[in-house]
Scaffold this motif. Structure first.
Motif, PDB file in Angstrom:
ATOM      1  N   PRO A  67       0.829  -1.216   0.000  1.00  0.00           N
ATOM      2  CA  PRO A  67       0.000   0.000   0.000  1.00  0.00           C
ATOM      3  C   PRO A  67       0.857   1.258   0.000  1.00  0.00           C
ATOM      4  O   PRO A  67       1.793   1.394   0.785  1.00  0.00           O
ATOM      5  CB  PRO A  67      -0.799  -0.143   1.297  1.00  0.00           C
ATOM      6  CG  PRO A  67      -0.922  -1.626   1.485  1.00  0.00           C
ATOM      7  CD  PRO A  67       0.390  -2.184   1.013  1.00  0.00           C
TER       8      PRO A  67
ATOM      9  N   ALA B 182       1.131  -0.281  -6.385  1.00  0.00           N
ATOM     10  CA  ALA B 182      -0.065  -0.646  -5.620  1.00  0.00           C
ATOM     11  C   ALA B 182      -1.372  -0.401  -6.377  1.00  0.00           C
ATOM     12  O   ALA B 182      -2.303  -1.214  -6.284  1.00  0.00           O
ATOM     13  CB  ALA B 182      -0.074   0.083  -4.281  1.00  0.00           C
TER      14      ALA B 182
ATOM     15  N   TYR C 129      -2.715  -3.497  -8.700  1.00  0.00           N
ATOM     16  CA  TYR C 129      -3.031  -4.843  -8.235  1.00  0.00           C
ATOM     17  C   TYR C 129      -3.831  -4.779  -6.931  1.00  0.00           C
ATOM     18  O   TYR C 129      -3.796  -3.791  -6.196  1.00  0.00           O
ATOM     19  CB  TYR C 129      -1.749  -5.649  -7.990  1.00  0.00           C
ATOM     20  CG  TYR C 129      -0.816  -5.679  -9.165  1.00  0.00           C
ATOM     21  CD1 TYR C 129      -1.041  -6.535 -10.238  1.00  0.00           C
ATOM     22  CD2 TYR C 129       0.307  -4.844  -9.222  1.00  0.00           C
ATOM     23  CE1 TYR C 129      -0.185  -6.560 -11.331  1.00  0.00           C
ATOM     24  CE2 TYR C 129       1.167  -4.860 -10.302  1.00  0.00           C
ATOM     25  CZ  TYR C 129       0.913  -5.721 -11.361  1.00  0.00           C
ATOM     26  OH  TYR C 129       1.762  -5.738 -12.437  1.00  0.00           O
ATOM     27  N   SER C 130      -4.504  -5.873  -6.642  1.00  0.00           N
ATOM     28  CA  SER C 130      -5.152  -6.036  -5.344  1.00  0.00           C
ATOM     29  C   SER C 130      -5.273  -7.517  -5.045  1.00  0.00           C
ATOM     30  O   SER C 130      -5.300  -8.353  -5.955  1.00  0.00           O
ATOM     31  CB  SER C 130      -6.532  -5.377  -5.325  1.00  0.00           C
ATOM     32  OG  SER C 130      -7.397  -5.982  -6.271  1.00  0.00           O
ATOM     33  N   LEU C 131      -5.345  -7.851  -3.777  1.00  0.00           N
ATOM     34  CA  LEU C 131      -5.479  -9.238  -3.373  1.00  0.00           C
ATOM     35  C   LEU C 131      -6.910  -9.717  -3.588  1.00  0.00           C
ATOM     36  O   LEU C 131      -7.865  -8.962  -3.346  1.00  0.00           O
ATOM     37  CB  LEU C 131      -5.103  -9.398  -1.904  1.00  0.00           C
ATOM     38  CG  LEU C 131      -3.635  -9.140  -1.559  1.00  0.00           C
ATOM     39  CD1 LEU C 131      -3.464  -9.001  -0.057  1.00  0.00           C
ATOM     40  CD2 LEU C 131      -2.747 -10.261  -2.088  1.00  0.00           C
ATOM     41  N   GLU C 132      -7.067 -10.941  -4.031  1.00  0.00           N
ATOM     42  CA  GLU C 132      -8.396 -11.532  -4.104  1.00  0.00           C
ATOM     43  C   GLU C 132      -8.967 -11.627  -2.686  1.00  0.00           C
ATOM     44  O   GLU C 132      -8.229 -11.851  -1.717  1.00  0.00           O
ATOM     45  CB  GLU C 132      -8.342 -12.925  -4.730  1.00  0.00           C
ATOM     46  CG  GLU C 132      -7.934 -12.930  -6.200  1.00  0.00           C
ATOM     47  CD  GLU C 132      -9.075 -12.553  -7.139  1.00  0.00           C
ATOM     48  OE1 GLU C 132     -10.104 -12.037  -6.663  1.00  0.00           O
ATOM     49  OE2 GLU C 132      -8.914 -12.755  -8.360  1.00  0.00           O
ATOM     50  N   THR C 133     -10.254 -11.471  -2.569  1.00  0.00           N
ATOM     51  CA  THR C 133     -10.907 -11.498  -1.255  1.00  0.00           C
ATOM     52  C   THR C 133     -11.932 -12.625  -1.194  1.00  0.00           C
ATOM     53  O   THR C 133     -12.347 -13.181  -2.212  1.00  0.00           O
ATOM     54  CB  THR C 133     -11.604 -10.161  -0.958  1.00  0.00           C
ATOM     55  OG1 THR C 133     -12.557  -9.895  -1.999  1.00  0.00           O
ATOM     56  CG2 THR C 133     -10.597  -9.029  -0.890  1.00  0.00           C
TER      57      THR C 133
ATOM     58  N   PRO D 271      -6.959  -9.543 -10.352  1.00  0.00           N
ATOM     59  CA  PRO D 271      -6.180  -8.371  -9.917  1.00  0.00           C
ATOM     60  C   PRO D 271      -4.951  -8.755  -9.107  1.00  0.00           C
ATOM     61  O   PRO D 271      -4.102  -7.910  -8.856  1.00  0.00           O
ATOM     62  CB  PRO D 271      -7.180  -7.593  -9.055  1.00  0.00           C
ATOM     63  CG  PRO D 271      -8.126  -8.638  -8.538  1.00  0.00           C
ATOM     64  CD  PRO D 271      -8.261  -9.629  -9.652  1.00  0.00           C
ATOM     65  N   GLU D 272      -4.842 -10.031  -8.731  1.00  0.00           N
ATOM     66  CA  GLU D 272      -3.701 -10.478  -7.929  1.00  0.00           C
ATOM     67  C   GLU D 272      -2.551 -10.990  -8.783  1.00  0.00           C
ATOM     68  O   GLU D 272      -1.416 -11.089  -8.325  1.00  0.00           O
ATOM     69  CB  GLU D 272      -4.143 -11.577  -6.958  1.00  0.00           C
ATOM     70  CG  GLU D 272      -3.073 -11.954  -5.958  1.00  0.00           C
ATOM     71  CD  GLU D 272      -3.602 -12.755  -4.779  1.00  0.00           C
ATOM     72  OE1 GLU D 272      -2.828 -13.547  -4.217  1.00  0.00           O
ATOM     73  OE2 GLU D 272      -4.775 -12.574  -4.411  1.00  0.00           O
TER      74      GLU D 272
ATOM     75  N   TYR E 180       4.018  -9.569  -1.102  1.00  0.00           N
ATOM     76  CA  TYR E 180       3.812  -9.223   0.314  1.00  0.00           C
ATOM     77  C   TYR E 180       4.735 -10.064   1.202  1.00  0.00           C
ATOM     78  O   TYR E 180       5.327  -9.542   2.168  1.00  0.00           O
ATOM     79  CB  TYR E 180       2.349  -9.458   0.701  1.00  0.00           C
ATOM     80  CG  TYR E 180       1.439  -8.277   0.461  1.00  0.00           C
ATOM     81  CD1 TYR E 180       0.746  -7.677   1.514  1.00  0.00           C
ATOM     82  CD2 TYR E 180       1.243  -7.761  -0.809  1.00  0.00           C
ATOM     83  CE1 TYR E 180      -0.107  -6.599   1.304  1.00  0.00           C
ATOM     84  CE2 TYR E 180       0.403  -6.686  -1.032  1.00  0.00           C
ATOM     85  CZ  TYR E 180      -0.276  -6.102   0.020  1.00  0.00           C
ATOM     86  OH  TYR E 180      -1.111  -5.035  -0.197  1.00  0.00           O
TER      87      TYR E 180
ATOM     88  N   THR F 223      -1.450  -9.544   6.568  1.00  0.00           N
ATOM     89  CA  THR F 223      -2.473  -9.422   5.517  1.00  0.00           C
ATOM     90  C   THR F 223      -2.703 -10.762   4.831  1.00  0.00           C
ATOM     91  O   THR F 223      -3.850 -11.163   4.585  1.00  0.00           O
ATOM     92  CB  THR F 223      -2.049  -8.369   4.481  1.00  0.00           C
ATOM     93  OG1 THR F 223      -1.969  -7.093   5.122  1.00  0.00           O
ATOM     94  CG2 THR F 223      -3.047  -8.294   3.339  1.00  0.00           C
TER      95      THR F 223
ATOM     96  N   ARG G  58      -6.157 -13.375   5.483  1.00  0.00           N
ATOM     97  CA  ARG G  58      -7.072 -13.814   4.428  1.00  0.00           C
ATOM     98  C   ARG G  58      -7.413 -15.292   4.604  1.00  0.00           C
ATOM     99  O   ARG G  58      -8.550 -15.700   4.375  1.00  0.00           O
ATOM    100  CB  ARG G  58      -6.444 -13.578   3.055  1.00  0.00           C
ATOM    101  CG  ARG G  58      -7.325 -14.041   1.915  1.00  0.00           C
ATOM    102  CD  ARG G  58      -6.838 -13.575   0.561  1.00  0.00           C
ATOM    103  NE  ARG G  58      -5.564 -14.173   0.157  1.00  0.00           N
ATOM    104  CZ  ARG G  58      -5.014 -14.002  -1.048  1.00  0.00           C
ATOM    105  NH1 ARG G  58      -5.613 -13.221  -1.942  1.00  0.00           N
ATOM    106  NH2 ARG G  58      -3.863 -14.565  -1.346  1.00  0.00           N
TER     107      ARG G  58
END
Length: 558
Positions: free
Chosen positions: A259, A264, A267-271, A303-304, A420, A443, A447
């Motif tokens: 972040p 940053a 991309y983003s982590l799958e949730t 997005p990951e 990460y 983080t 998850r």
């Protein structure tokens, strides 16, 4: 995204069309290299060929022996190929610590020779493309710089793979004919990192666009090169180079993905939408699958994903789908399974599974990373045999198995979660157990542990109280848990010289944890009383190569 495939086909046709004239024309090796860069199309085609050479081509499986990248997992004893290792006998040689240059010659030739094919071709592009008339050919300055940068990326990628697995190797950076390298001596790993891998990746980062691969027509981008650079720095910090200063360099690069970092926004982590088919882990599994499983999701992107091996069913099929289930699933017949043959080629051993705490870790829950039974169309289950469970559900393309006998499922070589965890380890090593290091590790663990209702705050508090060495080992443990089916474990053992000893090996070790012990104190579980040695951490050079090159001295122990 079809541009790459088309260009490769065009170049292949060009090369094949000259075969009938071979006897009356000069051999291709004696033609000036500039001939192959006489247009933008030909220059791009030459570079596009690198996208499917060497390790890039090893993420699609064969039914009997899986993917070539599974070799490390078998060498570690953490995985098994239960049904076909009697046929693919070299798997047993690896597990039993009985590899020799002779009995492994065929397999090692593939693992050693193909990266050099990519390196030879990359060298030609890097050296020659800047010398052509970029105006007359229509290539242009921007395209020339981009193509050279991509070629440097692939040269670094292939060298990184080679030094990880073979150690000191011949370093070749100039275009060569087949006869030129007959006596090339080995260069030490540190020099190859410093003179090729690191500068090539830095050049790629400075030239290529700061975009996701999906937003760049699936071509290499700066963040992809950064992911490899982080990996290279962390490897240099471990064995055999042992340059701890590289942790700071790795941390600085990895922070770009955290972040507030430069990458940053990309991309983003799958949730987890739920803890079933719409969990983060099933979303990762389902990128570009043929059809979504009931209650699941079908998407062409994630997005990951940072570095993606792109597959398209019918054009470039992802064969790893057939390794999602044991052979009994294919035996059900086409009414239940469209795949002709299946084989659980990468079955995790109990010593690996004991690193997970099933009470809190979603990844261990049925039909996340693992599966113990196959859903039949009438709703009943075919249970895996006790010896052949669990299966890698992470490889499963529901539509590919149930309906199509083909899969376009994408495979991520690097994803954001790994950045990460690289960041957590490197920051801790360089700066101590800082809030940023803790947040990065917490983080990824949160998850998975959300399923067990363990909050990120609780996890962060626990991690903050650890010493640097304890924290780093927790980062290692999370890497094993997170990338179980992504072929990262052997490189972990190689660079740390530590083996994850678990409850399945010593009942005094709590389930859900691991003690990282000297690798020379454990067996593979298949090797009887024979302990792993440091020599086992590098593979033997293929016999044909040491016979061909007298200066390619065999690795110790072989």
């Amino acid at each position: 995204m079809k541009k790459i495939y088309l260009s490769i086909v065009c170049v292949s046709l060009l090369l094949l069309s000259s075969c009938t004239d071979f006897l009356k024309e000069e051999p291709k090796s004696s033609l000036p290299a500039e001939t192959f860069f006489s247009s933008l199309q030909l220059a791009e085609g030459a570079v596009n060929n690198l996208y499917r050479l060497g390790p890039n081509n090893w993420t699609s499986g064969g039914v009997y022996d899986g993917t070539r990248l599974m070799m490390g997992g078998w060498s570690s004893g953490l995985f098994d190929n239960l049904n076909y290792k009697g046929q693919e006998i070299w798997i047993q040689y690896a597990q039993e610590l009985e590899m020799t240059p002779n009995n492994m010659n065929s397999k090692m030739s593939q693992l050693f020779n193909e990266p050099y094919q990519a390196i030879y071709r990359a060298n030609t592009i890097i050296k020659t493309l800047p010398t052509v008339d970029i105006v007359a050919t229509g290539i242009g300055q921007d395209n020339m710089e981009r193509l050279v940068a991509e070629s440097k990326f692939f040269r670094a990628q292939n060298y990184l793979y080679l030094v990880k697995h073979f150690g000191d190797i011949p370093m070749i950076t100039e275009p060569q004919s087949a006869a030129d390298d007959l006596g090339t001596p080995k260069t030490d790993v540190k020099t190859i990192y410093e003179q090729v891998i690191i500068p090539d990746l830095q050049a790629a980062i400075s030239t290529l666009p700061v975009e996701s691969q999906y937003d760049n027509a699936m071509r290499i981008t700066a963040p992809v090169a950064s992911a490899y650079l982080i990996d290279a720095y962390v490897q240099m910090a471990g064995f055999p180079v042992n340059d701890a200063s590289k942790y700071a360099a790795a941390a600085a690069e990895a922070k770009k993905f955290l972040p507030g970092g430069a990458y940053a926004p990309l991309y983003s982590l799958e949730t987890n939408e739920d803890f079933e088919e719409l969990s983060a882990y099933n979303k990762l599994r389902s990128v570009n699958v043929q059809a979504s499983s009931p209650g699941g999701r079908k998407t062409t992107t994630s997005p990951e994903f940072i570095y993606i091996q792109e597959f398209q069913a019918g054009i470039n099929n992802n064969g790893i789908n057939q390794n999602a289930w044991p052979m009994e699933v294919a035996a059900l017949g086409s009414a239940e399974c469209a795949v002709t043959l299946t084989n659980n080629a990468y079955k995790p051993m109990p010593r690996y599974l004991a690193m997970y705490d099933p009470a809190v870790d979603l990844r261990m829950k049925e039909r996340q990373f693992f599966a113990n039974s196959f859903d039949k169309r009438d709703g009943s289950l075919l249970e895996n045999s006790e010896l052949n469970t669990p299966s890698p559900y992470f490889y499963y393309d529901w539509g590919g198995v149930k309906n199509e006998n083909s899969s376009g499922r994408h495979f991520a070589i690097y994803r954001l979660a790994e950045m990460y965890l690289f960041a957590a380890e490197a920051i801790a090593q360089a700066e101590g157990v800082t809030a940023q290091a803790v947040d990065a590790l917490a983080t990824i663990r949160a998850r998975a542990y959300g399923y067990g209702e363990v909050s990120k705050e609780t996890i962060a508090s626990q991690l903050s109280s650890l010493s640097k060495d304890q924290f780093v080992e927790q980062a290692w443990l999370e890497r094993y848990r997170e990338f179980v089916f992504e072929w990262k474990e052997w490189n972990m053992i190689q660079r740390t010289h530590k083996y994850p000893k678990t409850n399945a090996m010593d009942s005094s070790i709590p389930v859900g944890t691991a003690q990282f012990v000297d690798v020379t104190t454990v067996t593979t579980g298949f090797s009887g009383s024979k302990l792993l040695s440091e020599n086992n951490l590098l593979w033997p050079f293929p016999l044909e190569q040491t016979q061909r090159n007298p200066n390619l001295t065999q690795n110790p122990g072989y």
